[in-house]
Design a protein around this motif. Structure first.
Motif, short mmCIF file in Angstrom:
data_model
loop_
_atom_site.label_atom_id
_atom_site.label_comp_id
_atom_site.label_asym_id
_atom_site.label_seq_id
_atom_site.Cartn_x
_atom_site.Cartn_y
_atom_site.Cartn_z
N THR A 16 0.81 -1.20 -0.03
CA THR A 16 0.01 -0.16 0.03
C THR A 16 1.03 1.30 -0.01
OG1 THR A 16 0.10 0.00 2.37
CG2 THR A 16 -1.94 -1.18 1.26
N GLN A 17 0.27 2.41 -0.24
CA GLN A 17 1.00 3.67 -0.23
C GLN A 17 0.28 4.81 0.00
OE1 GLN A 17 2.45 5.16 -4.33
NE2 GLN A 17 0.96 3.62 -5.09
N THR A 18 1.05 5.90 0.72
CA THR A 18 0.32 7.11 0.90
C THR A 18 1.46 8.09 0.14
OG1 THR A 18 1.95 7.77 2.68
CG2 THR A 18 -0.38 6.57 3.12
N GLU A 19 1.22 9.43 0.25
CA GLU A 19 1.93 10.29 -0.46
C GLU A 19 3.52 10.12 -0.13
OE1 GLU A 19 -0.20 13.90 0.82
OE2 GLU A 19 -0.38 14.55 -1.16
N ASN A 20 3.58 9.85 1.12
CA ASN A 20 4.96 9.77 1.84
C ASN A 20 5.91 8.53 1.91
OD1 ASN A 20 5.00 12.74 1.99
ND2 ASN A 20 3.84 12.32 3.76
N ASP A 21 4.74 7.40 2.12
CA ASP A 21 5.34 5.94 2.39
C ASP A 21 4.91 4.88 1.37
OD1 ASP A 21 6.96 6.66 5.15
OD2 ASP A 21 4.92 7.74 5.33
N VAL A 22 5.67 3.82 1.37
CA VAL A 22 5.31 2.60 0.88
C VAL A 22 5.41 1.37 1.86
CG1 VAL A 22 5.64 0.84 -1.10
CG2 VAL A 22 5.84 3.22 -1.69
N THR A 23 4.09 0.83 2.08
CA THR A 23 4.11 0.00 3.24
C THR A 23 4.18 -1.48 2.26
OG1 THR A 23 3.15 1.07 4.68
CG2 THR A 23 3.34 -1.05 5.09
N ILE A 24 5.16 -2.44 2.45
CA ILE A 24 5.05 -3.89 2.08
C ILE A 24 4.93 -5.07 3.25
CG2 ILE A 24 6.34 -5.41 0.57
CD1 ILE A 24 8.01 -2.88 -0.09
N ASN A 25 3.99 -5.72 2.78
CA ASN A 25 3.68 -6.90 3.69
C ASN A 25 4.18 -8.33 3.09
OD1 ASN A 25 1.63 -4.79 4.74
ND2 ASN A 25 2.23 -5.89 6.36
N VAL A 26 5.31 -8.98 3.77
CA VAL A 26 5.80 -10.05 3.14
C VAL A 26 5.47 -11.36 4.14
CG1 VAL A 26 7.84 -11.13 2.15
CG2 VAL A 26 7.62 -8.78 2.04
N PRO A 27 4.52 -12.12 3.70
CA PRO A 27 4.55 -13.61 4.50
C PRO A 27 5.57 -14.44 4.51
CG PRO A 27 3.29 -13.78 2.64
CD PRO A 27 3.87 -12.40 2.67
N PHE A 28 6.14 -14.86 5.78
CA PHE A 28 7.05 -15.93 5.89
C PHE A 28 6.42 -16.86 7.14
CE2 PHE A 28 9.94 -12.37 4.87
CZ PHE A 28 10.48 -12.99 3.88
N PRO A 29 7.18 -18.28 6.95
CA PRO A 29 6.59 -19.08 8.27
C PRO A 29 6.44 -18.32 9.65
CG PRO A 29 7.99 -20.16 6.82
CD PRO A 29 8.18 -18.72 6.37
N LYS A 30 5.47 -18.66 10.60
CA LYS A 30 5.36 -17.88 11.76
C LYS A 30 6.28 -18.13 12.42
CE LYS A 30 0.53 -17.62 13.12
NZ LYS A 30 -0.48 -17.84 14.01
N GLU A 31 7.46 -19.14 12.43
CA GLU A 31 8.33 -19.42 13.40
C GLU A 31 9.82 -18.48 12.75
OE1 GLU A 31 8.26 -22.60 10.17
OE2 GLU A 31 6.81 -21.78 11.44
N THR A 32 9.60 -17.72 11.74
CA THR A 32 10.83 -17.08 11.09
C THR A 32 11.28 -16.04 12.32
OG1 THR A 32 9.90 -17.39 9.06
CG2 THR A 32 11.59 -15.74 9.34
N LYS A 33 12.77 -15.93 12.28
CA LYS A 33 13.28 -15.02 13.41
C LYS A 33 13.84 -14.05 12.37
CE LYS A 33 13.25 -17.94 17.22
NZ LYS A 33 11.91 -18.57 17.19
N GLY A 34 14.02 -12.70 13.15
CA GLY A 34 14.48 -11.69 12.55
C GLY A 34 15.91 -12.06 11.92
N LYS A 35 16.63 -12.83 12.82
CA LYS A 35 18.06 -12.78 12.17
C LYS A 35 18.12 -13.90 11.21
CE LYS A 35 18.70 -16.85 15.53
NZ LYS A 35 19.33 -17.32 16.73
#
Length: 125
Positions: A16-35
């Motif tokens: 999605t987007q506004t005038e200033n930003d773009v937001t992206i949602n990417v699905p991964f398996p629930k157990e995915t860790k940030g690292k």
């Protein structure tokens, strides 16, 4: 139409987007860790995936972004990326990555102007 609807859906993410930003949602398996996330952002390039796997996003961005003002977070497998457009006067994006499915942005400027006027209580003549 709400301003949150100004975006699209691809095989690997929705955005999605506004005038200033773009937001992206990417699905991964629930157990995915940030690292485990392989995230590379440059002013006109984005790569997102899990280390050692084929990236879900990998390519040239439609427009430039401010890398230092852009962030990502991961919660229960939902990776949310907020890209700050390089200029508030930047055109509405028709896609996130060049070559991905495009959305029709020709109507956005007019409908967004009406939405903003409604939010501020101004009348359009």
């Amino acid at each position: 139409m709400e301003k949150e609807d100004y975006g699209g859906v691809t095989e690997n993410y929705k955005w999605t987007q506004t005038e200033n930003d773009v937001t992206i949602n990417v699905p991964f398996p629930k157990e995915t860790k940030g690292k485990e996330i392989d995230f590379v952002l440059k002013p006109k390039y984005l790569k997102v995936g899990i280390h050692g796997q084929k990236p879900k996003i990998d390519g040239e961005l439609h427009q430039f972004v401010l890398v230092d003002d852009s962030i990502w977070s991961l919660s229960e497998g939902d990776l949310e990326i907020n890209l700050k457009k390089a200029s508030s006067s930047a055109k509405w994006w028709k896609c996130v990555v060049e070559g991905d499915p495009e959305t029709d942005v020709s109507f956005i400027a007019v409908s967004y102007t009406h939405l903003r006027a409604h939010e501020t209580g101004r009348n359009l003549v």
